[in-house]
Each structure stands twice: as C-alpha cells, then as structure tokens.
Design a protein around this motif. Structure first.
Motif, PDB file in Angstrom:
ATOM      1  N   UNK A 139       0.964  -1.173   0.132  1.00 45.35           N
ATOM      2  CA  UNK A 139      -0.007  -0.086   0.117  1.00 45.35           C
ATOM      3  C   UNK A 139       0.913   1.227  -0.111  1.00 45.35           C
ATOM      4  N   UNK A 140       1.932   1.275   0.807  1.00 44.08           N
ATOM      5  CA  UNK A 140       2.862   2.214   0.817  1.00 44.08           C
ATOM      6  C   UNK A 140       3.565   2.625  -0.540  1.00 44.08           C
ATOM      7  N   UNK A 141       3.940   1.411  -1.328  1.00 46.24           N
ATOM      8  CA  UNK A 141       4.631   1.717  -2.547  1.00 46.24           C
ATOM      9  C   UNK A 141       3.588   2.214  -3.623  1.00 46.24           C
ATOM     10  N   UNK A 142       2.226   1.924  -3.374  1.00 40.23           N
ATOM     11  CA  UNK A 142       1.311   2.246  -4.436  1.00 40.23           C
ATOM     12  C   UNK A 142       0.921   3.783  -4.093  1.00 40.23           C
ATOM     13  N   UNK A 143       0.770   4.283  -3.060  1.00 39.10           N
ATOM     14  CA  UNK A 143       0.714   5.625  -2.652  1.00 39.10           C
ATOM     15  C   UNK A 143       1.648   6.462  -3.235  1.00 39.10           C
ATOM     16  N   UNK A 144       3.024   6.059  -3.235  1.00 36.58           N
ATOM     17  CA  UNK A 144       3.913   6.727  -3.739  1.00 36.58           C
ATOM     18  C   UNK A 144       4.036   6.699  -5.330  1.00 36.58           C
ATOM     19  N   UNK A 145       3.590   5.662  -5.727  1.00 33.11           N
ATOM     20  CA  UNK A 145       3.600   5.627  -7.164  1.00 33.11           C
ATOM     21  C   UNK A 145       2.592   6.665  -7.734  1.00 33.11           C
ATOM     22  N   UNK A 146       1.249   6.749  -7.148  1.00 28.66           N
ATOM     23  CA  UNK A 146       0.054   7.332  -7.528  1.00 28.66           C
ATOM     24  C   UNK A 146       0.730   9.118  -7.118  1.00 28.66           C
ATOM     25  N   UNK A 147       1.351   9.215  -6.020  1.00 33.38           N
ATOM     26  CA  UNK A 147       1.815  10.636  -5.933  1.00 33.38           C
ATOM     27  C   UNK A 147       2.583  10.995  -7.040  1.00 33.38           C
ATOM     28  N   UNK A 148       3.419  10.140  -7.548  1.00 36.59           N
ATOM     29  CA  UNK A 148       4.422  10.402  -8.570  1.00 36.59           C
ATOM     30  C   UNK A 148       3.530  10.796  -9.762  1.00 36.59           C
ATOM     31  N   UNK A 149       2.666   9.984 -10.130  1.00 34.78           N
ATOM     32  CA  UNK A 149       1.888  10.063 -11.354  1.00 34.78           C
ATOM     33  C   UNK A 149       1.092  11.249 -11.442  1.00 34.78           C
ATOM     34  N   UNK A 150       0.634  11.845 -10.081  1.00 37.14           N
ATOM     35  CA  UNK A 150      -0.183  12.858  -9.650  1.00 37.14           C
ATOM     36  C   UNK A 150       0.627  14.069 -10.097  1.00 37.14           C
ATOM     37  N   UNK A 151       1.836  14.142  -9.614  1.00 38.71           N
ATOM     38  CA  UNK A 151       2.904  15.097 -10.021  1.00 38.71           C
ATOM     39  C   UNK A 151       3.270  15.366 -11.409  1.00 38.71           C
ATOM     40  N   UNK A 152       3.563  14.277 -12.246  1.00 42.42           N
ATOM     41  CA  UNK A 152       3.909  14.078 -13.468  1.00 42.42           C
ATOM     42  C   UNK A 152       2.581  14.712 -14.333  1.00 42.42           C
ATOM     43  N   UNK A 153       1.498  14.493 -14.011  1.00 42.03           N
ATOM     44  CA  UNK A 153       0.265  14.776 -14.677  1.00 42.03           C
ATOM     45  C   UNK A 153       0.221  16.511 -14.487  1.00 42.03           C
ATOM     46  N   UNK A 154       0.385  16.885 -13.233  1.00 42.86           N
ATOM     47  CA  UNK A 154       0.334  18.534 -13.008  1.00 42.86           C
ATOM     48  C   UNK A 154       1.241  18.936 -13.815  1.00 42.86           C
ATOM     49  N   UNK A 155       2.392  18.507 -13.907  1.00 38.96           N
ATOM     50  CA  UNK A 155       3.459  19.106 -14.647  1.00 38.96           C
ATOM     51  C   UNK A 155       3.154  19.112 -16.140  1.00 38.96           C
ATOM     52  N   UNK A 156       2.706  17.926 -16.698  1.00 36.32           N
ATOM     53  CA  UNK A 156       2.561  18.053 -17.950  1.00 36.32           C
ATOM     54  C   UNK A 156       1.388  18.722 -18.398  1.00 36.32           C
ATOM     55  N   UNK A 157       0.489  18.905 -17.529  1.00 34.63           N
ATOM     56  CA  UNK A 157      -0.664  19.758 -17.756  1.00 34.63           C
ATOM     57  C   UNK A 157      -0.219  21.075 -17.917  1.00 34.63           C
ATOM     58  N   UNK A 158       0.284  21.675 -17.065  1.00 35.11           N
ATOM     59  CA  UNK A 158       0.750  23.253 -16.947  1.00 35.11           C
ATOM     60  C   UNK A 158       1.596  23.352 -18.346  1.00 35.11           C
ATOM     61  N   UNK A 159       2.440  22.619 -18.734  1.00 33.26           N
ATOM     62  CA  UNK A 159       2.961  22.707 -20.033  1.00 33.26           C
ATOM     63  C   UNK A 159       2.332  22.802 -21.185  1.00 33.26           C
ATOM     64  N   UNK A 160       1.428  21.857 -21.263  1.00 31.20           N
ATOM     65  CA  UNK A 160       0.607  21.615 -22.324  1.00 31.20           C
ATOM     66  C   UNK A 160      -0.420  22.687 -22.466  1.00 31.20           C
ATOM     67  N   UNK A 161      -0.872  23.319 -21.402  1.00 32.95           N
ATOM     68  CA  UNK A 161      -1.891  24.476 -21.354  1.00 32.95           C
ATOM     69  C   UNK A 161      -1.182  25.691 -21.854  1.00 32.95           C
ATOM     70  N   UNK A 162       0.307  25.588 -21.774  1.00 32.17           N
ATOM     71  CA  UNK A 162       0.913  27.071 -22.275  1.00 32.17           C
ATOM     72  C   UNK A 162       1.079  26.753 -23.812  1.00 32.17           C
TER      73      UNK A 162
END
Length: 104
Positions: free
Chosen positions: A28-51
């Motif tokens: 569960x701990x590894x899964x939560x870290x993976x989800x957090x990393x995915x969320x961060x990557x999607x946030x960064x990608x969406x900021x760049x794609x929006x510009x």
C-alpha cells in the motif's frame, strides 16, 4: 502437552497474520508513492500543455509569425508527438513564445 501444542499453533497463526499485514502495508505504501508520482507528473505535463501555442500581444503577432518553422514543427504548429519506436519511446513536444519573443 496438548495446551503447549495449541499455543504453538496459535502463535504460528499470529505470526502469519503479522507477516501478511506487514506485506500489505508495504504494498500500500509503494502504491501511494506511485500514485503521488503520477499525480505530480500529470500536473507538470498539464501546465506545459496548457501553455502550448501561447504568444504575447495577439494584436501585433499571429501564430504563424510567432511560431515559425523549426524541426520537428511546421510554421504555426505548437504541438508535435510521436509514439512507439526505439527509446525514448512516446514523445510530445510543445512550444510557445515568451514575452521577450523567444520561442521555447
């Protein structure tokens, strides 16, 4: 003797439960870290794609004059992508113009 055997049996069952809980907690701990990393990557990608395709002052600039041809982009093209193939694999490239008229 029977009480000792029952006690050992119960102790074995307890140790099995503790080990299973420990394994589940680690997963569960590894899964939560993976989800957090995915969320961060999607946030960064969406900021760049929006510009993508941004250019300042549209009264004096147009998309084609602001974003000229530069490989792999065509004139006025703001986003480019490729999938599959050899590493690095899937790619997405975006570009935009900053206020100082430098294409990024």
């Amino acid at each position: 003797m029977i009480a000792l055997l029952i006690g050992i049996f119960l102790l074995g069952a307890l140790l099995t439960i503790v080990q299973a809980n420990r394994t589940v907690f680690g997963n569960q701990n590894k899964l939560s870290q993976l989800q957090d990393s995915e969320r961060m990557a999607m946030t960064m990608m969406s900021d760049v794609v929006q510009s993508t395709g941004y250019f300042p002052d549209p009264t004096t600039n147009t998309l084609t004059s602001s974003l000229g041809a530069a490989p792999p982009f065509a004139t006025g093209q703001a986003i480019w992508g490729a999938s599959g193939g050899a590493p690095p694999g899937d790619q997405i490239s975006v570009r935009y113009m900053t206020a100082r008229a430098t294409a990024s």
